[in-house]
Scaffold this motif. Sequence first.
Motif, PDB file in Angstrom:
ATOM      1  N   PRO A  80      -0.961 -10.729   4.230  1.00 22.93           N
ATOM      2  CA  PRO A  80       0.206 -10.089   4.860  1.00 22.93           C
ATOM      3  C   PRO A  80      -0.063  -9.858   6.346  1.00 22.93           C
ATOM      4  N   MET A 114       4.446  -1.578  -0.655  1.00 22.06           N
ATOM      5  CA  MET A 114       4.005  -2.409   0.460  1.00 22.06           C
ATOM      6  C   MET A 114       2.592  -2.913   0.176  1.00 22.06           C
ATOM      7  N   THR A 115       2.379  -4.222   0.410  1.00 25.51           N
ATOM      8  CA  THR A 115       1.072  -4.817   0.145  1.00 25.51           C
ATOM      9  C   THR A 115       0.038  -4.289   1.130  1.00 25.51           C
ATOM     10  N   GLU A 116      -1.094  -3.874   0.604  1.00 23.65           N
ATOM     11  CA  GLU A 116      -2.170  -3.366   1.437  1.00 23.65           C
ATOM     12  C   GLU A 116      -3.148  -4.480   1.784  1.00 23.65           C
ATOM     13  N   ARG A 160      -1.380 -16.231   7.497  1.00 23.91           N
ATOM     14  CA  ARG A 160      -0.242 -16.330   6.580  1.00 23.91           C
ATOM     15  C   ARG A 160      -0.431 -17.512   5.636  1.00 23.91           C
ATOM     16  N   GLY A 190      -3.760  -6.164   4.697  1.00 19.49           N
ATOM     17  CA  GLY A 190      -3.407  -7.270   5.562  1.00 19.49           C
ATOM     18  C   GLY A 190      -3.887  -7.101   6.993  1.00 19.49           C
ATOM     19  N   ALA A 236       5.439 -14.999   9.510  1.00 18.31           N
ATOM     20  CA  ALA A 236       5.078 -13.582   9.487  1.00 18.31           C
ATOM     21  C   ALA A 236       6.281 -12.744   9.094  1.00 18.31           C
ATOM     22  N   ALA A 237       6.027 -11.458   8.848  1.00 20.02           N
ATOM     23  CA  ALA A 237       7.103 -10.520   8.531  1.00 20.02           C
ATOM     24  C   ALA A 237       8.059 -10.417   9.710  1.00 20.02           C
ATOM     25  N   LEU A 248       0.830   0.691   5.855  1.00 21.15           N
ATOM     26  CA  LEU A 248       0.397  -0.676   5.546  1.00 21.15           C
ATOM     27  C   LEU A 248      -1.070  -0.751   5.131  1.00 21.15           C
ATOM     28  N   THR A 289       1.693  -8.272   9.929  1.00 23.11           N
ATOM     29  CA  THR A 289       2.755  -7.507  10.583  1.00 23.11           C
ATOM     30  C   THR A 289       2.473  -7.436  12.068  1.00 23.11           C
ATOM     31  N   PRO A 342      -3.883  -1.666   6.730  1.00 25.14           N
ATOM     32  CA  PRO A 342      -4.446  -2.983   7.012  1.00 25.14           C
ATOM     33  C   PRO A 342      -5.965  -2.967   7.011  1.00 25.14           C
TER      34      PRO A 342
END
Length: 291
Positions: free
Chosen positions: A33, A1-3, A28, A5, A80-81, A127, A35, A129
């Motif tokens: 990223p 998972m991309t950190e 975005r 965001g 967005a996700a 995540l 969420t 974030p």
Amino acid sequence: MTEGGLVLVHAHPDDESITTGGVIALYRRRGVPVTVVTCTLGEEGEVIGERWAGLTADRADQLGGYRILELTRALAELDAAPPRFLGGAGRWRDSGMAGTASAANPRAFIHSGSEAVNELVQILLELRPRVVVGYDPRGGYGHPDHIRAHEVATDAVRLAAEKGWDTPKFYWTVTDGAMLGAHTAALAGRTADKLPGALPPGWRLPAEGELASVPSETVTTTIEVSEVLAAKRAALRAHATQVLVAPSGRDFALSNYVAQPVLPEEHFILVRGPRGPVGSDGREHDLFAGL
């Protein structure tokens, strides 16, 4: 998972588009990223028009499931996700307004206790974030679920820091009272002069203080979202059971038909983390400023 965001904690489907749709689309577009964590399905919401009337809690009680679809569409418009529900879809139910029968339901979000906090902590640890956005202590306009979402986000950010992820910046989403007043006055003027963008038939202007806002001097951060307003309007339209967008695109209304402006800015109060560089107005203009 991309950190690294942005995570936004919202009470019901449509809250994300109304208060932070511009920021979601803007970041975005910048490749960040994003969420959205939604705490309930909005089962107790009112609906606009007879088309959706059979879905409500006092009839088929299918509104929550339909609002998952609306939220999915709205987040797609914002790029967005897909939706992420706190504790899984349907774990906590919309509490409704204070004093109503729905607030006594054991599954109501206002009764979520430490479990809701722990669920959000796990999301933050996953995540990691750099920025988290929640509500102010009034929950914007005082809905019990918004107030509870504020409590959950605040406690989760603090607890996640103790467990391994110290969120660098934490904000409250708010509305600048002066900006809101200026745009509402402009709508009133267009309506009085019968100019393009006037109040649609059946809508009304808000009474003084009817729309939630905060004093301008409390706002720390303004994000210009004019370039992504088309995406925000599309997201608002995706919540068709809850939101009407005026033909001009300048305003929207909920089931009460009270006009609210679609502002070219979104406003925040920094409550945790470093304040970044500010402009001539004394405000940050980037949620990630200073990181």
